[in-house]
Design an enzyme around this catalytic site. Structure first.
Site, PDB file in Angstrom:
ATOM      1  N   MET A   1      40.059  32.803  37.846  1.00 27.43           N
ATOM      2  CA  MET A   1      39.085  32.412  38.870  1.00 27.43           C
ATOM      3  C   MET A   1      39.790  31.803  40.082  1.00 27.43           C
ATOM      4  O   MET A   1      40.854  31.182  39.958  1.00 27.43           O
ATOM      5  CB  MET A   1      38.103  31.385  38.302  1.00 27.43           C
ATOM      6  CG  MET A   1      37.194  31.915  37.217  1.00 27.43           C
ATOM      7  SD  MET A   1      35.825  32.919  37.839  1.00 27.43           S
ATOM      8  CE  MET A   1      34.860  31.694  38.719  1.00 27.43           C
TER       9      MET A   1
ATOM     10  N   GLN B   1      35.055  43.181  36.151  1.00 27.26           N
ATOM     11  CA  GLN B   1      35.025  42.866  34.711  1.00 27.26           C
ATOM     12  C   GLN B   1      33.671  43.177  34.095  1.00 27.26           C
ATOM     13  O   GLN B   1      33.565  43.365  32.884  1.00 27.26           O
ATOM     14  CB  GLN B   1      35.387  41.395  34.464  1.00 27.26           C
ATOM     15  CG  GLN B   1      34.346  40.377  34.899  1.00 27.26           C
ATOM     16  CD  GLN B   1      34.513  39.943  36.348  1.00 27.26           C
ATOM     17  OE1 GLN B   1      35.290  40.548  37.099  1.00 27.26           O
ATOM     18  NE2 GLN B   1      33.822  38.882  36.740  1.00 27.26           N
TER      19      GLN B   1
ATOM     20  N   ILE C   1      29.012  35.831  29.646  1.00 28.72           N
ATOM     21  CA  ILE C   1      28.753  35.819  31.087  1.00 28.72           C
ATOM     22  C   ILE C   1      27.896  34.626  31.457  1.00 28.72           C
ATOM     23  O   ILE C   1      26.789  34.438  30.936  1.00 28.72           O
ATOM     24  CB  ILE C   1      28.065  37.122  31.537  1.00 28.72           C
ATOM     25  CG1 ILE C   1      28.980  38.321  31.262  1.00 28.72           C
ATOM     26  CG2 ILE C   1      27.696  37.049  33.015  1.00 28.72           C
ATOM     27  CD1 ILE C   1      28.326  39.660  31.533  1.00 28.72           C
TER      28      ILE C   1
ATOM     29  N   ILE D   1      27.331  32.906  35.326  1.00 29.12           N
ATOM     30  CA  ILE D   1      27.765  32.979  36.720  1.00 29.12           C
ATOM     31  C   ILE D   1      27.940  31.575  37.283  1.00 29.12           C
ATOM     32  O   ILE D   1      27.071  30.716  37.158  1.00 29.12           O
ATOM     33  CB  ILE D   1      26.749  33.767  37.572  1.00 29.12           C
ATOM     34  CG1 ILE D   1      26.564  35.177  36.993  1.00 29.12           C
ATOM     35  CG2 ILE D   1      27.214  33.851  39.014  1.00 29.12           C
ATOM     36  CD1 ILE D   1      27.830  35.993  36.905  1.00 29.12           C
TER      37      ILE D   1
ATOM     38  N   GLU E   1      33.882  42.131  41.167  1.00 33.92           N
ATOM     39  CA  GLU E   1      33.445  41.695  39.835  1.00 33.92           C
ATOM     40  C   GLU E   1      33.542  42.840  38.829  1.00 33.92           C
ATOM     41  O   GLU E   1      32.630  43.089  38.026  1.00 33.92           O
ATOM     42  CB  GLU E   1      32.014  41.151  39.899  1.00 33.92           C
ATOM     43  CG  GLU E   1      31.821  39.999  40.867  1.00 33.92           C
ATOM     44  CD  GLU E   1      32.618  38.753  40.492  1.00 33.92           C
ATOM     45  OE1 GLU E   1      33.041  38.639  39.323  1.00 33.92           O
ATOM     46  OE2 GLU E   1      32.815  37.901  41.371  1.00 33.92           O
TER      47      GLU E   1
ATOM     48  N   HIS F   1      47.610  24.755  28.924  1.00 35.55           N
ATOM     49  CA  HIS F   1      46.545  23.772  29.100  1.00 35.55           C
ATOM     50  C   HIS F   1      45.175  24.326  28.715  1.00 35.55           C
ATOM     51  O   HIS F   1      44.278  23.563  28.360  1.00 35.55           O
ATOM     52  CB  HIS F   1      46.547  23.249  30.539  1.00 35.55           C
ATOM     53  CG  HIS F   1      47.696  22.319  30.805  1.00 35.55           C
ATOM     54  ND1 HIS F   1      48.659  22.575  31.753  1.00 35.55           N
ATOM     55  CD2 HIS F   1      48.049  21.152  30.219  1.00 35.55           C
ATOM     56  CE1 HIS F   1      49.548  21.589  31.745  1.00 35.55           C
ATOM     57  NE2 HIS F   1      49.202  20.727  30.820  1.00 35.55           N
TER      58      HIS F   1
ATOM     59  N   LYS G   1      40.188  36.990  45.032  1.00 36.38           N
ATOM     60  CA  LYS G   1      39.929  38.415  44.820  1.00 36.38           C
ATOM     61  C   LYS G   1      38.962  38.981  45.851  1.00 36.38           C
ATOM     62  O   LYS G   1      39.209  40.038  46.431  1.00 36.38           O
ATOM     63  CB  LYS G   1      39.374  38.642  43.410  1.00 36.38           C
ATOM     64  CG  LYS G   1      40.362  38.332  42.298  1.00 36.38           C
ATOM     65  CD  LYS G   1      39.781  38.607  40.923  1.00 36.38           C
ATOM     66  CE  LYS G   1      38.618  37.707  40.589  1.00 36.38           C
ATOM     67  NZ  LYS G   1      38.987  36.272  40.530  1.00 36.38           N
TER      68      LYS G   1
END
Length: 205
Positions: A11, A90, A170, A172, A88, A185, A15
């Site tokens: 994230m 994915q 999912i 959003i 998006e 991490h 992109k």
């Protein structure tokens, strides 16, 4: 020769900004493009690709039943198309990634897709699996973890500030819901210190 590209990242790596810049470069040279965006991405405005920098562009909305090949094929009857962009990515289904392959192979139009590689559990998305497998070129867009290492994972944060380990694949959201971290991490469940994320807590390393 046209190719299928998959630009992937964690994230907040830029992109959408990269997609919009590439699409602008085509249009600046008088070339026609088509931009697609998922109907479930309602962070800003459905029917637009919007970057965190505030720039945007209209987009054709797709859902899980949308046929990319037939849509592009119908459009080129009336106008040429020099490039196809998918944000998006994915959220694509396997059959839709195959449709994008056909756009490249049969219509000779390059397709540039942008998306996440994995979800908040560290599991791959369906669309990303087949893009990583079938794309002619995979390229990582990089961002950083709070420790300074490359961020490759997407950590989901609950309302109380805890790290989510269960839930639908999912959900959003942006900075208020997700934090990009390195693998170390991510598995240690340490999101780091983030300020002003719209919640009443601070993350501690």
């Amino acid at each position: 020769m046209a190719k299928l590209y998959f630009y992937y990242s964690a994230m907040n790596a830029g992109k959408s900004t990269s997609l919009l810049q590439s699409a602008f470069n085509y249009r600046e040279r008088g070339m026609n493009t088509i931009i697609y965006s998922s109907i479930i991405d309602d962070r800003y405005q459905i029917g637009y690709v919007t970057s965190r920098l505030g720039i945007n562009s209209p987009a054709v909305v797709f859902d899980t039943k949308f046929d990319f090949f037939e849509d592009v094929k119908s459009r080129i009857k009336n106008n040429t198309v020099q490039c196809v962009f998918v944000d998006e990515a994915q959220f694509l289904k396997k059959v839709q990634v195959r449709q994008l392959c056909r756009i490249v192979d049969e219509l000779d139009i390059p397709v540039l897709t942008y998306g996440l590689r994995s979800d908040f559990k560290g599991e791959p998305f369906e669309g990303s699996i087949y893009l990583l497998t079938w794309a002619d070129k995979n390229q990582e867009l990089k961002t950083v973890c709070h420790c300074g290492k490359k961020a490759t994972m997407n950590m989901r944060i609950a309302e109380d500030g805890s790290v989510c380990e269960e839930g639908d694949q999912i959900a959003i959201g942006g900075n208020e819901l997700y934090i990009s971290t390195c693998r170390k991490h991510f598995y240690e469940k340490k999101p780091g210190v983030i300020k002003d994320v719209g919640r009443n807590f601070t993350y501690i390393i």
